[in-house]
Motif scaffolding. Structure first.
Motif, PDB file in Angstrom:
ATOM      1  N   ARG A  14       0.810  -1.222   0.000  1.00 20.82           N
ATOM      2  CA  ARG A  14       0.000   0.000   0.000  1.00 20.82           C
ATOM      3  C   ARG A  14       0.845   1.275   0.000  1.00 20.82           C
ATOM      4  NH1 ARG A  14      -5.036  -1.145   4.043  1.00 20.82           N
ATOM      5  NH2 ARG A  14      -5.613  -3.147   3.152  1.00 20.82           N
ATOM      6  N   SER A  15       2.147   1.133   0.037  1.00 23.37           N
ATOM      7  CA  SER A  15       3.006   2.310   0.155  1.00 23.37           C
ATOM      8  C   SER A  15       3.160   3.088  -1.147  1.00 23.37           C
ATOM      9  CB  SER A  15       4.387   1.908   0.682  1.00 23.37           C
ATOM     10  OG  SER A  15       5.042   1.082  -0.244  1.00 23.37           O
ATOM     11  N   GLY A  16       2.823   2.495  -2.275  1.00 24.81           N
ATOM     12  CA  GLY A  16       2.931   3.203  -3.548  1.00 24.81           C
ATOM     13  C   GLY A  16       4.370   3.362  -3.991  1.00 24.81           C
ATOM     14  N   ALA A  20       8.843   7.553  -0.114  1.00 25.20           N
ATOM     15  CA  ALA A  20       8.882   7.939   1.297  1.00 25.20           C
ATOM     16  C   ALA A  20       8.264   6.813   2.123  1.00 25.20           C
ATOM     17  CB  ALA A  20       8.143   9.250   1.515  1.00 25.20           C
ATOM     18  N   CYS A  21       8.953   5.698   2.195  1.00 21.90           N
ATOM     19  CA  CYS A  21       8.401   4.510   2.836  1.00 21.90           C
ATOM     20  C   CYS A  21       9.342   4.001   3.916  1.00 21.90           C
ATOM     21  CB  CYS A  21       8.215   3.396   1.807  1.00 21.90           C
ATOM     22  SG  CYS A  21       7.244   3.876   0.388  1.00 21.90           S
ATOM     23  N   VAL A  22       8.805   3.149   4.752  1.00 23.20           N
ATOM     24  CA  VAL A  22       9.646   2.395   5.671  1.00 23.20           C
ATOM     25  C   VAL A  22       9.730   0.975   5.144  1.00 23.20           C
ATOM     26  CG1 VAL A  22       9.173   3.810   7.688  1.00 23.20           C
ATOM     27  CG2 VAL A  22       7.732   1.841   7.210  1.00 23.20           C
ATOM     28  N   ARG A  38      13.798   0.447   8.596  1.00 18.21           N
ATOM     29  CA  ARG A  38      14.638   1.508   8.042  1.00 18.21           C
ATOM     30  C   ARG A  38      13.820   2.405   7.119  1.00 18.21           C
ATOM     31  NH1 ARG A  38      18.473  -1.449   3.474  1.00 18.21           N
ATOM     32  NH2 ARG A  38      16.809  -1.819   1.944  1.00 18.21           N
ATOM     33  N   ASP A  39      14.384   3.557   6.828  1.00 18.25           N
ATOM     34  CA  ASP A  39      13.802   4.529   5.900  1.00 18.25           C
ATOM     35  C   ASP A  39      14.274   4.162   4.497  1.00 18.25           C
ATOM     36  OD1 ASP A  39      13.168   6.771   4.346  1.00 18.25           O
ATOM     37  OD2 ASP A  39      13.979   8.208   5.772  1.00 18.25           O
ATOM     38  N   SER A  40      13.329   3.958   3.584  1.00 19.01           N
ATOM     39  CA  SER A  40      13.712   3.535   2.237  1.00 19.01           C
ATOM     40  C   SER A  40      14.523   4.589   1.488  1.00 19.01           C
ATOM     41  CB  SER A  40      12.477   3.155   1.419  1.00 19.01           C
ATOM     42  OG  SER A  40      11.647   4.285   1.210  1.00 19.01           O
TER      43      SER A  40
END
Length: 69
Positions: A14-16, A20-22, A38-40
């Protein structure tokens, strides 16, 4: 001898594609007892590490709507 296991990172479907994802790695639970986060956008920065109990508490809270805005 210590086994070197590489985290297998995944993100929510669902992050698309915004970037800006984890990302989460749960494959280390059997060997280290940790879930990594972590931060992608910054994959080279050290990830946050959570115990199984901490991760389960977070996921349970999210499912129960504790963090809804």
């Amino acid at each position: 001898m210590t086994e070197n296991i590489t985290p297998e990172w995944f993100k929510s479907s669902r992050s698309g594609n915004g970037g800006a994802c984890v990302e989460v790695a749960t494959n280390l639970l059997p060997s280290t007892g940790q879930v990594l986060l972590r931060d992608s956008k910054n994959p080279d920065v050290a990830p946050f590490a959570f115990t199984r109990a901490e991760w389960q508490a977070f996921v349970g809270g999210a499912q129960d709507g504790e963090f809804d805005i």
